[in-house]
Scaffold this motif. Sequence first.
Motif, PDB file in Angstrom:
ATOM      1  N   GLU A 182      -0.621  -0.893  -4.099  1.00 39.30           N
ATOM      2  CA  GLU A 182      -1.589  -1.983  -4.238  1.00 39.30           C
ATOM      3  C   GLU A 182      -2.692  -1.786  -3.208  1.00 39.30           C
ATOM      4  OE1 GLU A 182       1.674  -5.420  -5.540  1.00 39.30           O
ATOM      5  OE2 GLU A 182       0.617  -5.538  -3.625  1.00 39.30           O
ATOM      6  N   LYS A 183      -3.911  -2.123  -3.584  1.00 38.45           N
ATOM      7  CA  LYS A 183      -5.050  -1.936  -2.681  1.00 38.45           C
ATOM      8  C   LYS A 183      -5.995  -3.115  -2.806  1.00 38.45           C
ATOM      9  CE  LYS A 183      -4.935   3.063  -3.465  1.00 38.45           C
ATOM     10  NZ  LYS A 183      -3.954   2.985  -4.567  1.00 38.45           N
ATOM     11  N   TRP A 184      -6.623  -3.458  -1.687  1.00 38.71           N
ATOM     12  CA  TRP A 184      -7.671  -4.463  -1.736  1.00 38.71           C
ATOM     13  C   TRP A 184      -8.881  -3.869  -2.444  1.00 38.71           C
ATOM     14  CZ3 TRP A 184      -6.406  -9.221  -0.827  1.00 38.71           C
ATOM     15  CH2 TRP A 184      -5.434  -9.534   0.121  1.00 38.71           C
ATOM     16  N   TYR A 241       0.848  -1.193   0.000  1.00 35.94           N
ATOM     17  CA  TYR A 241       0.000   0.000   0.000  1.00 35.94           C
ATOM     18  C   TYR A 241       0.883   1.243   0.000  1.00 35.94           C
ATOM     19  CZ  TYR A 241      -3.819   3.070   1.328  1.00 35.94           C
ATOM     20  OH  TYR A 241      -4.751   4.065   1.344  1.00 35.94           O
ATOM     21  N   PRO A 242       0.570   2.298  -0.743  1.00 38.95           N
ATOM     22  CA  PRO A 242      -0.674   2.519  -1.505  1.00 38.95           C
ATOM     23  C   PRO A 242      -0.603   2.101  -2.970  1.00 38.95           C
ATOM     24  CG  PRO A 242       0.534   4.559  -1.389  1.00 38.95           C
ATOM     25  CD  PRO A 242       1.360   3.539  -0.643  1.00 38.95           C
ATOM     26  N   ASN A 300     -12.693  -2.840  -3.088  1.00 37.82           N
ATOM     27  CA  ASN A 300     -13.795  -2.540  -2.175  1.00 37.82           C
ATOM     28  C   ASN A 300     -14.887  -3.596  -2.317  1.00 37.82           C
ATOM     29  OD1 ASN A 300     -12.542  -0.238  -1.326  1.00 37.82           O
ATOM     30  ND2 ASN A 300     -13.671   1.114  -2.703  1.00 37.82           N
ATOM     31  N   ARG A 313      -9.713   6.031   1.973  1.00 37.29           N
ATOM     32  CA  ARG A 313      -8.359   6.493   2.262  1.00 37.29           C
ATOM     33  C   ARG A 313      -8.378   7.934   2.762  1.00 37.29           C
ATOM     34  NH1 ARG A 313      -5.970   5.778  -3.435  1.00 37.29           N
ATOM     35  NH2 ARG A 313      -8.061   6.546  -3.866  1.00 37.29           N
ATOM     36  N   ASP A 348     -14.390   5.811  -1.214  1.00 40.77           N
ATOM     37  CA  ASP A 348     -12.997   6.119  -0.897  1.00 40.77           C
ATOM     38  C   ASP A 348     -12.792   6.056   0.613  1.00 40.77           C
ATOM     39  OD1 ASP A 348     -10.418   6.917  -0.856  1.00 40.77           O
ATOM     40  OD2 ASP A 348     -10.755   8.927  -1.664  1.00 40.77           O
TER      41      ASP A 348
END
Length: 230
Positions: free
Chosen positions: A39-41, A36-37, A43, A143, A141
């Motif tokens: 790569e992100k899981w 991260y950031p 939603n 983040r 979002d």
Amino acid sequence: MGYFKNIGDSITTLITGMKVTMGYFVRAKEHVTLQYPDEKWPNPERNIGVGELDTYNVIRSKLHVDIDDCIGCKKCERACPVNCITIDTLKTDKGEDIGTTKLGTQKRLLVTRFTIDMTECMYCDLCTFPCPEECIYMTPDYRFERGDNKEVQVTNVERWRDRNNLIYEYSTVPKTEVDRRMQIIADAEAVKAAALEKARVAAEASAAITPKPAENREITPGSGEEQAHE
């Protein structure tokens, strides 16, 4: 003997830990930690709509406001159960046109402050439903690490509330413009107060110099006032 045993145990523990670390280092593609950031899981989808809102499929995360479509009605502020929304408005000048919303509503109030304290938001989504212009809504979002929130002008008393700068300001009206309009309002109120005071003083002065009308009393026969009257 115990002293050297402790040293040996420390070295053994260190080597064991380094083996685990080197194993993850060699098999970097196999571990589950995302970079991260970069790569992100993804939603997860969750339908929170009912009836006609079945298509409203969004995670309740960060609130967003399309400030150009806000008319300053403060319905979202009143709907918030934790008072995390603060809105200030000023009336526009006579004949001033500040535009219309995307739904065609003429804007008549200048939104000088629209702050959302995300440290107090409970993500209930109640503020989005009463908005007549659909300009406040939840986004997927989650983040909050990005520096996209504008600097918020807070007093020294309120500064402790600005936790990690998560109070988001959406108003785009410059502070100089707000001060200019507030000064115009203050000057107009001062002129009005002076006019009222002048009118009050004039009324008191007029009352002081105006003679009182003669008192007409009815003379009762036999009261002894007939002769004095003659």
